[in-house]
Structures are given as C-alpha cells and as structure tokens.
Design a protein around this motif. Structure first.
Motif: not given
Length: 267
Positions: A140-144
């Motif tokens: 999820a962190a990779r998508h903001g």
C-alpha cells in the motif's frame, strides 16, 4: 446555511481575554457542536475569540444537523442554556431564533443530508494466499498510503493540511494489534472514500478506481462490491454517473463536496 445563529449584543467592546474567560467549558449541545465568534473592531471580520483582540459584537451558532441526525428540542434547549449563561456572565444580551422554526429547519436539512450522503467502498478479496499486515503495508505504501490514526486503517492523505484523507484502506483491527505484523494474516480489505467530505476537484473517484486496480494486481485480489460481485467496467461507469449527479445536487445547495460546510454537515 447549516447553523442556528444567536445574536449577542454587548454594551461596550470586549477584549478577547474577557470573552475567553467566560466561554462555556464544553461547546456541545447533545451531539451537535456550537461555536462562539466575535466581530473584530480593527478589521470587521468574524473569528473565534483570541487574546489581544477587541470585539464589538458576538454570535453563537449551533450545527443544525450531522450524521447523528437533526438538532432536536432538547439539544436546542441545551444550546440556549449554555449561551444564556455565557452572555449573562459577560453582562450582554442575546436573541435566540424560535425553537420550532429551528427544529423544522434542522429536520429538513437532515432529510436532505440523508438523501445525499454516500461513502463509496469496494472489497478486495485474496484470490490465493492470505496477506500479512506487514506485506499489505509495504504494498500500500507504494501507492501512496500511510498508517491512519486508528488501528486497521491506511490512508491516502490529502495535500491540504487538516483535510480528511482522499482514500481509506480498512482491514481487521485485531490483526493490526498483532505483536508480529508479518504473522497476522488478512484475506479481505475495504477501499473507500467519503463523498461529501472530499472535493470533486481532487478526483477521488479516479483515485479510488486506480488504487483498487493497482492493489488488486499487487495483492492478487478481486475487486468486488458489498454483495461480493466482481466489479465490471459498466459498474464503474454507472457509479461515476450517479456520483456526478450527487456532486451537482450538493453544489446547488451551496454544500459542494469538500467545502467546510459540507464537512461539518456530513460529520
């Protein structure tokens, strides 16, 4: 627009310190917040009282409706009681609008809000292996997305400071409390956004669709509605059409999605 306003008349200008010293200890009437504002002598603007400023007039406003319902007679009476005590302590006089009129306005506004409230949500179901909390957070962190203020939530924050998140990713709060996030497993997530709280200009629907597609690929998940039916392109198109009509109805009422008034009403 969304408040019942009581007008406070003072014989002489008051300092912010005087006003602050007499404010009610809690500014809530039942489930409805109320505010007290002063009209600045130096620039003629209304604001929450602050030290070092002089005010020529005061006003108090109680919210007519929120997601807990419309302002009722008991809540309005509590507002009147608290504001009356405040003005008496200042030696000021106050004029309240008629209770029956206010409660009728509150009921009508609550009906409108109930008919135009929406929170879009999709479910992400694991096709195969379950996900660990740690793996979910990483993807999820990779998508903001960043950790939210509550357990079991990841949020895509808005650029505006203090604004509600654009998107929220919900998962089992019990898993969030696990001692080892790599051992707690998940098979379902909910990706949502609060329509009236989020400005249309931020294009939350596009962000919602894009995040759903990106996460479904990253996590090998199926995008589905509340009934468990997989989303199709036609379903997304139908939702977008309904969403546009909702935005227009809110704007016509001067309650555009994401505006301060809409955020207070739909809270």
């Amino acid at each position: 627009l969304i408040d019942a306003i009581a007008v406070v008349t003072v014989d002489n200008p008051l300092t912010g310190d005087q006003v602050l010293a007499h404010l009610p200890s809690t500014r809530r009437a039942g489930s409805k917040p109320f505010m007290i504002e002063g009209l600045r002598v130096d620039c003629g603007e209304w604001e929450a009282p602050q030290s070092g400023v002089t005010y020529s007039e005061l006003q108090a406003g109680v919210l007519l409706a929120n997601r807990l319902g419309g302002l009722n007679e008991i809540e309005y009476s509590e507002f009147v009681q608290k504001v009356q005590g405040f003005t008496d302590s200042l030696g000021a006089s106050v004029e309240f609008p008629d209770m029956l009129d206010i409660v009728a306005r509150a009921r009508e506004l609550d009906t409108f809000a109930s008919e135009h409230d929406a929170q879009l949500a999709m479910r992400l179901h694991a096709r195969g292996s379950a996900w660990s909390v740690g793996y979910l957070q990483q993807q999820a962190a990779r998508h903001g997305f960043v950790p939210g203020s509550l357990p079991g939530r990841l949020v895509m924050p808005a650029q505006e400071e203090g604004a509600p998140p654009v998107l929220t990713l919900h998962f089992d709060a019990q898993a969030a409390f696990a001692d080892d996030p790599d051992q707690a497993s998940l098979r379902e997530l909910q990706l949502a956004f609060d329509v009236p709280q989020t400005a249309a200009e931020l294009e939350p629907f596009k962000s919602w669709c894009a995040a759903g597609e990106a996460l479904s690929l990253a996590l090998d998940a199926v995008m589905a509605d509340d009934q468990g039916h997989a989303f199709s392109p036609a379903a997304f198109a139908a939702i977008e059409g309904e969403l546009q009509r909702l935005y227009e109805a809110l704007a016509q009422r001067d309650l555009a999605a994401g505006s301060p008034a809409a955020r207070r009403l739909f809270s």
